[in-house]
Motif scaffolding. Structure first.
Motif, PDB file in Angstrom:
ATOM      1  N   UNK A 144       0.849  -1.202   0.000  1.00 49.68           N
ATOM      2  CA  UNK A 144       0.000   0.000   0.000  1.00 49.68           C
ATOM      3  C   UNK A 144       0.880   1.246   0.000  1.00 49.68           C
ATOM      4  N   UNK A 164      -0.598  10.994   5.806  1.00 48.63           N
ATOM      5  CA  UNK A 164      -2.030  11.277   5.744  1.00 48.63           C
ATOM      6  C   UNK A 164      -2.715  10.367   4.715  1.00 48.63           C
ATOM      7  N   UNK A 165      -2.015  10.111   3.603  1.00 52.08           N
ATOM      8  CA  UNK A 165      -2.591   9.252   2.574  1.00 52.08           C
ATOM      9  C   UNK A 165      -2.610   7.791   3.020  1.00 52.08           C
ATOM     10  N   UNK A 168      -4.700   6.004   7.040  1.00 49.07           N
ATOM     11  CA  UNK A 168      -6.074   5.502   7.099  1.00 49.07           C
ATOM     12  C   UNK A 168      -6.232   4.172   6.362  1.00 49.07           C
ATOM     13  N   UNK A 169      -5.481   4.014   5.252  1.00 49.26           N
ATOM     14  CA  UNK A 169      -5.598   2.785   4.479  1.00 49.26           C
ATOM     15  C   UNK A 169      -4.982   1.597   5.216  1.00 49.26           C
ATOM     16  N   UNK A 171      -5.166   1.067   8.529  1.00 51.17           N
ATOM     17  CA  UNK A 171      -5.804   0.685   9.801  1.00 51.17           C
ATOM     18  C   UNK A 171      -6.136  -0.803   9.889  1.00 51.17           C
ATOM     19  N   UNK A 172      -6.671  -1.428   8.797  1.00 56.80           N
ATOM     20  CA  UNK A 172      -6.976  -2.854   8.950  1.00 56.80           C
ATOM     21  C   UNK A 172      -5.751  -3.684   9.333  1.00 56.80           C
TER      22      UNK A 172
END
Lengths: 221, 237
Positions: A144, A164-165, A168-169, A171-172
């Motif tokens: 990612x 920032x980008x 959040x991606x 978190x899983x």
């Protein structure tokens, strides 16, 4: 295939040699983990409880250090243009870069993690869960992250935008990774490790294509 | 559909549509707010139930906004239509605004009902992450100077986000059930009765129309700005 191997070896060498990112990421990882007891106190029980989560968060942050420059250095000195002209596809370039990043960051972090877990008083039963979850999860971080690195390669101060980008991606990964360690501590079976594996496989398989699309748009004029 | 995607025709059509859209939005808001305040207080929540009428539609529109942004990004990426890029770009700040509104009104409702402004509850947490996704998208747009590149990069990010969003949502839900001991608060209670359903739906319609009204205004501004820049360039040359 040979070109891919050559790029991989080059990137691993660059990261491993003096001033490279591999050692710095490890040092950062250790420093963040060392800071945590200063912040939350040295209560052994508390540290044992949060060790998995702390190690996971620190590992993700340490991964980000080297990621935002993954393509940028090559873009700035023109090597990326030459790579684009080589027989390698953009997908191949992304695969080589992301693998090199994992070999020089994710893998060493995983190897170092038991030592730091010792400092955080993680109970012996949870070590396998920690190592296995890091081994499975860090490739997803590299995957990612390499997509985001390809998207931001033309931005001069991209390093500020990058977290920032990506965070959040990611978190899983943190939820399932730390969840797997916690489950082992509590002696329950919650499938976190399988969910993490599924996420990781999907991320690693899809990232080369998305990363290649991002490289293509940045190199086309 | 793509016939109207010509910027010139878009400006004509949207210029004619905008007053009507704005008026309908205002009427719906007036009706919705009137019903919200005249609805009887809930037997458990009391007057705080009225926060729901401005909170729930904001959350709906926040999610719809991301879907719209992703769809426009896909059209922009596949059909290479600049107007779709403009739509996606201008939808993002609105979506972020509605997300923030949902978070703020939610925490104001949570204080009297749950006894806390913030709870690491599944829905709250995934909305916070949605806000970060919006902010990242806006930041990426602003960071890349070349407009065409910025549009494509942001579109890829929006699509990655929309693929990842259900997974994030799922993982956060999974995580809250893992921490079940802490979440003693439950939403809902009895099913909603019609007195509450009507103001809710009218407010939802009002919010949706507000989103599109503001979107049209923002898109028109962006198109005019681009024209101005092009004219300035032509004048200098």
């Amino acid at each position: 295939m040979r070109a891919l191997g050559a790029l991989l070896v080059r990137d691993v060498r660059l990261a491993a040699r003096a001033g490279g990112s591999a050692v710095l990421a490890l040092a950062f990882f250790a420093a963040v983990v060392t800071l945590v007891p200063f912040g939350i106190g040295s209560d052994a029980k508390l540290l044992a409880r949060v060790a998995g989560g702390v190690l996971w968060v620190a590992a993700v942050l340490a991964n980000l250090l080297a990621l935002d420059r993954l393509f940028q250095a090559d873009y700035e000195d023109g090597s990326l243009d030459l790579l684009a002209l080589s027989p390698l596809s953009f997908e191949g370039i992304t695969v080589a870069k992301m693998t090199a990043h994992w070999l020089t960051t994710g893998l060493p972090l995983t190897i170092l993690s038991p030592v730091l877990a010792l400092l955080l008083n993680l109970p012996a039963t949870a070590y396998t869960a920690l190592i296995v979850s890091l081994l499975i999860g860090t490739p997803a971080v590299s995957a990612i992250g390499s997509v985001a690195a390809a998207l931001t390669l033309s931005i001069r101060r991209g390093g500020l935008l990058f977290p920032l980008l990506v965070l959040p991606l990611l978190t899983p990964v943190v939820i399932f990774g730390a969840g797997a360690v916690l489950a082992r501590l509590d002696g329950v079976e919650n499938g976190a490790i399988w969910l993490l594996a599924a996420f990781s496989v999907a991320a690693v398989l899809l990232a080369p294509f998305v990363g290649a699309a991002a490289l293509r748009l940045n190199l086309s004029e | 559909m793509f016939g109207y995607a010509n910027p010139k025709r878009f400006m004509e059509l949207s210029g004619r549509l905008l007053p009507w859209l704005g008026a309908t939005t205002a009427i719906l808001f007036a009706a919705g707010l009137y019903l919200s305040f005249t609805a009887p207080p809930d037997y458990r929540q009391g007057d705080t139930v009225r926060i729901m009428f401005i909170h729930v539609p904001a959350a709906w529109v926040a999610m719809m906004g991301y879907g719209f942004m992703a769809l426009a990004s896909l059209i922009g990426l596949v059909n290479r239509h600049p107007l779709a890029d403009v739509a996606a770009k201008q939808a993002a700040p609105l979506g972020a605004l509605f997300t923030a509104l949902a978070l703020i009104t939610g925490s104001l409702w949570g204080r009297p009902m749950w006894g806390t402004y913030w709870q690491w509850d599944g829905r709250l947490t995934s909305f916070l992450l949605l806000l970060f996704l919006y902010l990242g998208y806006i930041a990426l747009w602003n960071a890349i100077e070349n407009e065409v590149r910025a549009a494509k990069a942001a579109a890829i990010l929006a699509l990655v986000g929309v693929v990842n969003l259900p997974i994030i949502e799922f993982s956060v839900q999974w995580w809250t059930t893992l921490h079940q001991g802490e979440s003693i608060f439950r939403r809902g209670g009895p099913t909603i009765s019609a007195v509450f359903l009507w103001p809710l739906f009218i407010m939802a319609a009002a919010y949706t129309l507000l989103f599109f009204t503001l979107l049209l205004v923002r898109m028109r501004t962006e198109i005019l700005e681009r024209r101005m820049r092009a004219l300035a360039l032509a004048a200098n040359a």
